[in-house]
Design a protein around this motif. Sequence first.
Motif, PDB file in Angstrom:
ATOM      1  N   ASN A 142       0.738  -1.201   0.222  1.00  0.00           N
ATOM      2  CA  ASN A 142      -0.055  -0.091  -0.053  1.00  0.00           C
ATOM      3  C   ASN A 142       0.859   1.204  -0.005  1.00  0.00           C
ATOM      4  N   ALA A 199      -2.754  -1.345  -4.080  1.00  0.00           N
ATOM      5  CA  ALA A 199      -3.728  -1.448  -3.253  1.00  0.00           C
ATOM      6  C   ALA A 199      -3.850  -3.068  -2.873  1.00  0.00           C
ATOM      7  N   ARG A 212      -4.858  -5.817   0.490  1.00  0.00           N
ATOM      8  CA  ARG A 212      -5.612  -6.378   1.678  1.00  0.00           C
ATOM      9  C   ARG A 212      -5.007  -7.675   2.257  1.00  0.00           C
TER      10      ARG A 212
END
Length: 283
Positions: A107, A112, A114
């Motif tokens: 990040n 991006a 997770r």
Amino acid sequence: MGKLALAAKVTHVPSMYLSELPGKHHGCREAAIQGHRDIGERCRNLDVDTIVVLDVHWLVNAGYHVNANARFAGRYTSNELPHFIKDMDYAYGGNPELGRRIAECANAAGVATRTHEIDSLELEYGTLVPMRYMNGDGRFNVLSVAAWCAWHGLDESRRFGAALRQAIEASDNRVAVLASGSLSHRFNDNNSPEAAMHQISREFHRQMDLRVVDLWRQGDWKTFCAMLPDYAELCVGEGGMHDTAMLLGLLGWDAYDKPVEIVTDYFTSSGTGQINAIFPVPD
């Protein structure tokens, strides 16, 4: 300070599991299985504590994702080929801290990402098959990264790989990273994968695969990286070959110059091209 101890591109063909079972295919993938065992032994000799698997059987439609549960255990049947992998038991520890660090580094680099610690988020067989033969005693913790990136660019996966290297080096872990996926990956049209167990779907794909293996043996990563997008498209690379882009991003992309060590020679399986190869880690 953490260390990238080993990097490799590995097969995960489900016929490896079928090869264990009694019947006409018993032993058919012994060379690939032994290749996995050899890589697992290399990891032990290098004091690896965690294996990160870049798994092209984990499909995602947006972003990058890391399965970082503290523990993985279950019984797996492939929904793709249930007649090849059925009721395969597994149990491995995880490494949530490294998973979180990977997401933080990615990040921060603008990719991006997770990380997930969800008990019901299961592992796919691109992770489970290599771990069965490399990690049968559960010695290594496991992290799985989604590498079937349906709507992502290969360059972004390269950048994810570079962030993965940064996260490893900022950790306290000794890590092996496996790009778990094929070379060419076109099955025959609605044919039995079992009947085509030792075949390639297109001779063009075989010839392209063999050329790629030659480039890898020569350490000619400038040429390979330049051709990777076309190779992945024309030869239907598994998961778009995002696992390979991540692996090379980890190693320096086209500045990488090490010839690979072939652990299991190129072979064909159910129409696809496969290999086990160690990518020497630069100092």
